[in-house]
Design a protein around this motif. Structure first.
Motif, short mmCIF file in Angstrom:
data_model
loop_
_atom_site.label_atom_id
_atom_site.label_comp_id
_atom_site.label_asym_id
_atom_site.label_seq_id
_atom_site.Cartn_x
_atom_site.Cartn_y
_atom_site.Cartn_z
N VAL A 90 23.48 10.65 -21.96
CA VAL A 90 22.73 11.38 -22.89
C VAL A 90 21.64 10.51 -23.82
O VAL A 90 20.48 10.93 -24.07
N GLY A 91 22.27 9.32 -24.23
CA GLY A 91 21.48 8.37 -25.19
C GLY A 91 20.67 8.85 -26.29
O GLY A 91 21.27 9.63 -27.07
N PHE A 92 19.42 8.59 -26.34
CA PHE A 92 18.41 9.08 -27.57
C PHE A 92 17.66 10.32 -26.97
O PHE A 92 16.43 10.61 -27.37
N SER A 93 18.23 11.19 -25.90
CA SER A 93 17.43 12.40 -25.54
C SER A 93 16.86 13.30 -26.45
O SER A 93 16.01 13.95 -26.44
N SER A 94 17.89 13.41 -27.52
CA SER A 94 17.52 14.45 -28.62
C SER A 94 16.36 14.04 -29.61
O SER A 94 15.96 14.90 -30.14
N LEU A 95 16.02 12.75 -29.27
CA LEU A 95 14.70 12.59 -30.07
C LEU A 95 13.38 12.56 -29.47
O LEU A 95 12.11 12.46 -30.13
N GLY A 96 13.43 13.21 -28.39
CA GLY A 96 12.30 14.03 -27.56
C GLY A 96 11.19 12.80 -27.68
O GLY A 96 11.30 11.73 -26.91
N ASP A 97 10.03 13.06 -28.08
CA ASP A 97 8.58 12.12 -27.93
C ASP A 97 8.76 10.83 -28.43
O ASP A 97 8.02 9.86 -28.29
N LEU A 98 9.92 10.85 -29.55
CA LEU A 98 10.00 9.57 -30.07
C LEU A 98 10.95 8.53 -29.20
O LEU A 98 10.63 7.20 -29.68
N SER A 151 30.86 9.29 -31.75
CA SER A 151 29.75 10.33 -32.15
C SER A 151 28.47 9.51 -32.15
O SER A 151 28.32 8.55 -31.52
N ASP A 152 27.44 10.54 -32.43
CA ASP A 152 25.99 10.02 -32.28
C ASP A 152 25.86 8.86 -33.10
O ASP A 152 24.95 7.92 -32.93
N LYS A 153 26.54 8.40 -34.15
CA LYS A 153 26.46 7.49 -35.04
C LYS A 153 26.86 6.00 -34.35
O LYS A 153 26.47 5.00 -34.63
N ASP A 154 27.89 6.23 -33.49
CA ASP A 154 28.14 5.02 -32.73
C ASP A 154 27.20 4.13 -31.94
O ASP A 154 26.98 3.18 -31.81
N GLN A 155 26.05 5.04 -31.52
CA GLN A 155 25.01 4.70 -30.69
C GLN A 155 24.09 3.66 -31.70
O GLN A 155 23.57 2.65 -31.26
N LEU A 156 23.99 4.17 -32.91
CA LEU A 156 23.37 3.14 -33.74
C LEU A 156 23.93 1.99 -34.20
O LEU A 156 23.31 0.77 -34.08
N VAL A 157 25.45 2.18 -34.32
CA VAL A 157 26.16 0.85 -34.39
C VAL A 157 26.03 -0.02 -33.04
O VAL A 157 26.21 -1.40 -33.42
N ALA A 158 26.25 0.67 -31.99
CA ALA A 158 26.08 -0.11 -30.86
C ALA A 158 24.94 -1.00 -30.81
O ALA A 158 24.80 -2.00 -30.06
N VAL A 159 23.74 -0.13 -31.28
CA VAL A 159 22.53 -1.11 -31.02
C VAL A 159 22.53 -2.59 -31.83
O VAL A 159 22.06 -3.51 -31.32
N THR A 160 23.33 -2.38 -32.89
CA THR A 160 23.52 -3.72 -33.66
C THR A 160 24.19 -4.68 -32.71
O THR A 160 23.66 -6.12 -32.74
N TYR A 161 25.42 -4.45 -32.00
CA TYR A 161 25.80 -5.50 -31.28
C TYR A 161 25.37 -5.65 -29.99
O TYR A 161 25.65 -6.81 -29.28
N THR A 162 24.60 -4.70 -29.26
CA THR A 162 24.04 -5.00 -28.07
C THR A 162 22.51 -5.40 -27.93
O THR A 162 22.10 -5.94 -27.12
N VAL A 163 21.82 -5.17 -29.09
CA VAL A 163 20.46 -5.71 -29.18
C VAL A 163 20.17 -6.79 -30.30
O VAL A 163 19.81 -7.87 -30.16
#
Length: 295
Positions: free
Chosen positions: A16-24, A249-261
């Motif tokens: 699913v990733g960031f699909s909900s962000l659409g054009d962003l 949750s969706d917030k986990d993706q933002l946290v994951a960006v911290t340690y993966t990027v």
């Protein structure tokens, strides 16, 4: 990986990733692409400088070289696929590819954790036993510690991946993440996952407790090291040190960006480019004049 559970009927997952962000997603693609290029350039620069400068052929910089290589592989497992999915309407990944990504992600992640612990021990010896440093941190010990980090890291990854792949997946196939991470994948298993989640929880806890204590002592005088340790282990612990798959949750993706990027981007800056010896070696490699102190 040894054969998957035969009751598994799911042949592919949808990230699913960031699909909900659409054009962003196009903007995210540009941002992540620039960050990824910076990570590769920074780590490649460090490896070239260390390899080219005889003054940096010491255990500390040897560990930095290996960490930079491992960080590059770590991001290669995740970010290229993320970039492709940000531009693609179909965000599917096969079951085997998902398991492979999970294995290498965990393998390099665990290896990096152990390498940071090894670097902490190296600094501990240098600070607390400076006269015996060359005797303790010899080439044989350095190679042994690096090899042990890699073997142990990928062994843990193999155990964790096999535990997950042995679960039956017969229902929903939408992974609420931008890559195949443990918690969101376990959530899709159509069985009681509490026992295996507890096992994975114990694996992660064992991995983090001793190394965190070692780094607390070794990095006591190094604020920059503590910063990386806090960001890397703090954010990863939020995701992994929770034996509840429903907590994803969706917030986990933002946290994951911290340690993966973010962390792979910060490591070269914190560990090397702020170091005067590395900066001097980089100037020599580039043919730039070195600043001289006035007498």
């Amino acid at each position: 990986m040894q054969g998957f559970n035969r009751t598994t009927v799911v042949t592919q997952f949808v990230l699913v990733g960031f699909s909900s962000l659409g054009d962003l997603q196009l903007l995210l693609f540009i941002i992540f692409l620039l960050l990824y290029l910076n990570i590769l350039v920074a780590n490649a620069t460090i490896m070239v400088v260390i390899r080219s400068s005889r003054s940096l052929h010491t255990p500390m910089y040897g560990f930095l070289f290996i960490l930079s290589f491992s960080e590059s592989c770590y991001t290669f497992v995740i970010i290229p696929q993320l970039l492709a999915h940000l531009l693609s309407a179909t965000k599917t990944i096969s079951f085997v590819a998902c398991a492979t990504q999970l294995f290498f992600f965990l393998g390099f992640a665990c290896t990096n954790c152990f390498l940071i612990a090894v670097m902490g021990y190296d600094r501990y010896v240098a600070i607390c036993h400076p006269l015996r440093y060359t005797l303790i941190m010899n080439k044989r010990l350095g190679l042994g510690l690096v090899s042990l980090s890699g073997v142990t890291g990928f062994f843990i990854a193999l155990v964790a991946t096999n535990l997950i792949c042995d679960m039956p997946f017969c229902g929903p196939n939408r992974v609420n993440h931008y890559f195949c991470d443990m918690a969101p994948v376990i959530k899709l298993a159509c069985t009681d996952t509490h026992v295996k989640e507890l096992a994975l929880f114990i694996v992660n806890t064992i991995l983090k407790i001793p190394s965190a204590e070692g780094k607390r002592k070794a990095f006591a005088t190094c604020a920059s090291h503590l910063t990386v340790v806090f960001v890397h282990y703090g954010c990863a612990s939020i995701i992994y040190l929770r034996p509840k798959s429903k907590s994803a949750s969706d917030k986990d993706q933002l946290v994951a960006v911290t340690y993966t990027v973010v962390t792979p981007l910060l490591n070269p800056l914190v560990y090397s480019l702020r170091n005067q010896e590395v900066k001097a070696a980089l100037k020599r490699v580039l043919g730039m004049p070195l600043a001289t102190k006035m007498s």
